[in-house]
Enzyme design. Structure first.
Site, short mmCIF file in Angstrom:
data_model
loop_
_atom_site.label_atom_id
_atom_site.label_comp_id
_atom_site.label_asym_id
_atom_site.label_seq_id
_atom_site.Cartn_x
_atom_site.Cartn_y
_atom_site.Cartn_z
N CYS A 43 41.09 34.51 40.76
CA CYS A 43 42.08 33.55 40.26
C CYS A 43 42.69 34.03 38.95
O CYS A 43 43.43 35.00 38.92
CB CYS A 43 41.49 32.15 40.20
SG CYS A 43 42.75 30.86 40.07
N HIS A 146 39.38 31.25 45.55
CA HIS A 146 38.02 31.17 45.02
C HIS A 146 37.00 31.42 46.14
O HIS A 146 36.48 30.48 46.73
CB HIS A 146 37.78 29.79 44.38
CG HIS A 146 38.51 29.64 43.10
ND1 HIS A 146 37.94 29.93 41.88
CD2 HIS A 146 39.79 29.25 42.84
CE1 HIS A 146 38.84 29.72 40.93
NE2 HIS A 146 39.97 29.30 41.49
N GLU A 148 33.96 32.19 45.94
CA GLU A 148 32.64 31.65 45.62
C GLU A 148 32.45 30.24 46.17
O GLU A 148 31.32 29.78 46.33
CB GLU A 148 32.40 31.68 44.10
CG GLU A 148 33.19 30.66 43.30
CD GLU A 148 34.62 31.04 42.95
OE1 GLU A 148 35.22 30.33 42.12
OE2 GLU A 148 35.15 32.03 43.50
#
Length: 175
Positions: A43, A146, A148
């Site tokens: 990001c 993202h 994660e």
């Protein structure tokens, strides 16, 4: 990030920049690039990477990109916002084993001019750059989404595996 970092005047919707954070992150990215430190930029990290390498940013997608899709879906964190098209033959395509993926999205800025030495390797349907990489680096990948947030599904685990493997290899060869 302060648009002055890439020689632009701030858009009215850019309301806050932290000079100390910009200094630190730009220096960190520049040094990682210089020393071929394995890097996965996520990001804002991708945006910093691009600026550190000499690129520019779209400061406010909704007002600067006509027909732009929604790149600011905050909740739930793993909600997919849009598909991305991944360049065949790119490191990202190799890591993920595909050329299309569904990603989340929580940003209002994006890569505008890709920095010299980086290549755009994924885009959203509206043309927003969603991934960059440095092909001549051992591992340098930036993604706008993202990954994660998709730990449970494992869709993007290859990104983290690739980073760890590259770091282990660098550690092994540099002692």
């Amino acid at each position: 990030m302060d648009p002055a970092r890439y020689d632009e005047t701030a858009h009215p919707r850019v309301s806050f920049a932290d000079p100390a954070r910009d200094d630190f992150e730009l220096e960190l990215s520049a040094r990682a690039l210089e020393q071929d430190v394995p890097l996965l930029a996520i990001c804002r990290g991708m945006q910093v990477l691009n600026v550190a390498a000499g690129g520019t940013l779209v400061q406010d997608i909704p007002s600067e990109v006509p027909g732009a899709g929604n790149h600011a879906v905050a909740e739930p964190r793993n909600a997919t916002a849009h598909p991305i098209a991944i360049a065949p033959g790119s490191r990202l395509a190799s890591i993920l084993g595909r050329t299309i993926a569904q990603v989340n999205s929580r940003h209002h800025q994006a890569v505008s001019r890709t920095a010299p030495g980086l290549i755009a390797t994924a885009t959203a349907p509206d043309g927003i750059v969603e991934a960059v990489e440095k092909p001549d680096a051992p591992f340098c990948v930036g993604v706008e989404w993202h990954p994660e947030n998709f730990v449970e599904g494992g869709e993007f685990a290859g990104l983290f595996r690739g980073l760890v493997i590259a770091a282990q290899e660098r550690n092994r060869t540099q002692g």
